[in-house]
Design an enzyme around this catalytic site. Structure first.
Site, PDB file in Angstrom:
ATOM      1  N   LYS A  10       0.850  -1.190   0.000  1.00 44.55           N
ATOM      2  CA  LYS A  10       0.000   0.000   0.000  1.00 44.55           C
ATOM      3  C   LYS A  10       0.885   1.239   0.000  1.00 44.55           C
ATOM      4  O   LYS A  10       1.738   1.417   0.880  1.00 44.55           O
ATOM      5  CB  LYS A  10      -0.821   0.009   1.284  1.00 44.55           C
ATOM      6  CG  LYS A  10      -2.311  -0.003   1.090  1.00 44.55           C
ATOM      7  CD  LYS A  10      -2.938   0.009   2.462  1.00 44.55           C
ATOM      8  CE  LYS A  10      -4.407   0.180   2.398  1.00 44.55           C
ATOM      9  NZ  LYS A  10      -4.984   0.294   3.739  1.00 44.55           N
TER      10      LYS A  10
HETATM   11  C1  E4P Z   1      -8.394   0.990   3.740  1.00 42.31           C
HETATM   12  O1  E4P Z   1      -7.537   0.359   3.147  1.00 42.31           O
HETATM   13  C2  E4P Z   1      -8.183   1.657   5.029  1.00 42.31           C
HETATM   14  O2  E4P Z   1      -7.453   0.800   5.872  1.00 42.31           O
HETATM   15  C3  E4P Z   1      -9.469   1.931   5.770  1.00 42.31           C
HETATM   16  O3  E4P Z   1     -10.591   1.598   4.988  1.00 42.31           O
HETATM   17  C4  E4P Z   1      -9.527   3.268   6.412  1.00 42.31           C
HETATM   18  O4  E4P Z   1     -10.785   3.427   7.029  1.00 42.31           O
HETATM   19  P1  E4P Z   1     -11.087   4.551   8.115  1.00 42.31           P
HETATM   20  O5  E4P Z   1     -11.342   5.837   7.407  1.00 42.31           O
HETATM   21  O6  E4P Z   1     -12.311   4.059   8.823  1.00 42.31           O
HETATM   22  O7  E4P Z   1      -9.876   4.615   9.007  1.00 42.31           O
END
Ligand code: E4P
Length: 222
Positions: free
Chosen positions: A83
């Site tokens: 990522k």
């Molecule tokens: C996605 O890859 C992220 O880890 C996640 O969806 C972030 O979500 P949040 O905005 O609830 O922290």
């Protein structure tokens, strides 16, 4: 449409995997930090629970550092997806990662332009953050639909992960928006599963059954 679990908790991941409904996992530094465990150990544990893609986020803010981290992550398990944040250095890193054939998920995407750049740079996945956009008064799911349409129009193979999903209605909206994947917290998965009318229906069928059996047994006794 596929579902990924957005979690760094092995017990949740195991439970969701046992239900047979998740195809992968996404993690982020905040989720792993909450667990107070070693990053590598936890990711390797998750990669053993699920055979599908597991997104692991780089911590470096410079392209070179991101690539170094990505190379290291790729040795942890064959299903690791790196990522990379949607910043200038992230784009630079994407170019090298593509050459190295390391699969990537471009995260923290908040606009169509960012999603276009990520796809052109060769990202395998792109993650628009729906809930965080909703939080600031924008329509997060509208962005997901726009990205899906653009990728379709230009035949781009990057998969759209609807991320930052906060409730089951978001999942329904992600389906309508044509997202390839929704990555969901465990609580949202539970919310998708349960319906009070289902529980009531199951109870009613059982009550009817036991009542009928009871009546039959009473008749047999006479
Ligand atoms: C996605 O890859 C992220 O880890 C996640 O969806 C972030 O979500 P949040 O905005 O609830 O922290």
């Amino acid at each position: 449409m596929q579902l990924f679990l957005d979690s760094a908790k092995p017990n949740e991941i195991r439970e969701a995997a046992n239900l047979g409904v998740i195809s992968g996992v996404t993690t982020n530094p905040s989720l792993v930090a909450k667990e107070k465990v070693d990053y590598k150990e936890r990711i390797m544990e998750i990669c053993q629970i699920v055979s599908g893609p597991v997104s692991v986020e780089v911590l470096s803010q410079e392209a070179e550092g991101m690539v170094t981290e990505a190379k290291e992550f790729a040795t942890w398990a064959s299903n690791v997806i790196v990522k990379v944040p949607m910043i200038e250095e992230g784009l630079r890193a994407l170019k090298s990662l593509r050459q190295l054939k390391i699969r990537t998920n471009v995260t923290l995407v908040f606009s169509l332009n960012q999603a276009l750049l990520a796809a052109i740079a060769g990202a395998d996945y792109v993650s628009p953050f729906v809930g965080r956009l909703d939080d600031v008064g924008h329509d997060g799911m509208q962005l997901v639909a726009e990205i899906v349409n653009a990728y379709k129009t230009y035949n781009m193979s990057t998969q759209v992960i609807a991320a930052s999903i906060r409730h089951p209605l978001h999942v329904v909206q992600a389906v309508h928006a044509g997202a390839h994947i929704a990555t969901i917290p465990f609580g949202v998965l539970e919310g998708m599963l349960h319906h009070p009318l289902t529980d009531l229906g199951v109870q009613r069928f059982l009550d009817d059954w036991h009542r009928a059996i009871g009546e039959q047994e009473r008749k047999n006794d006479v």
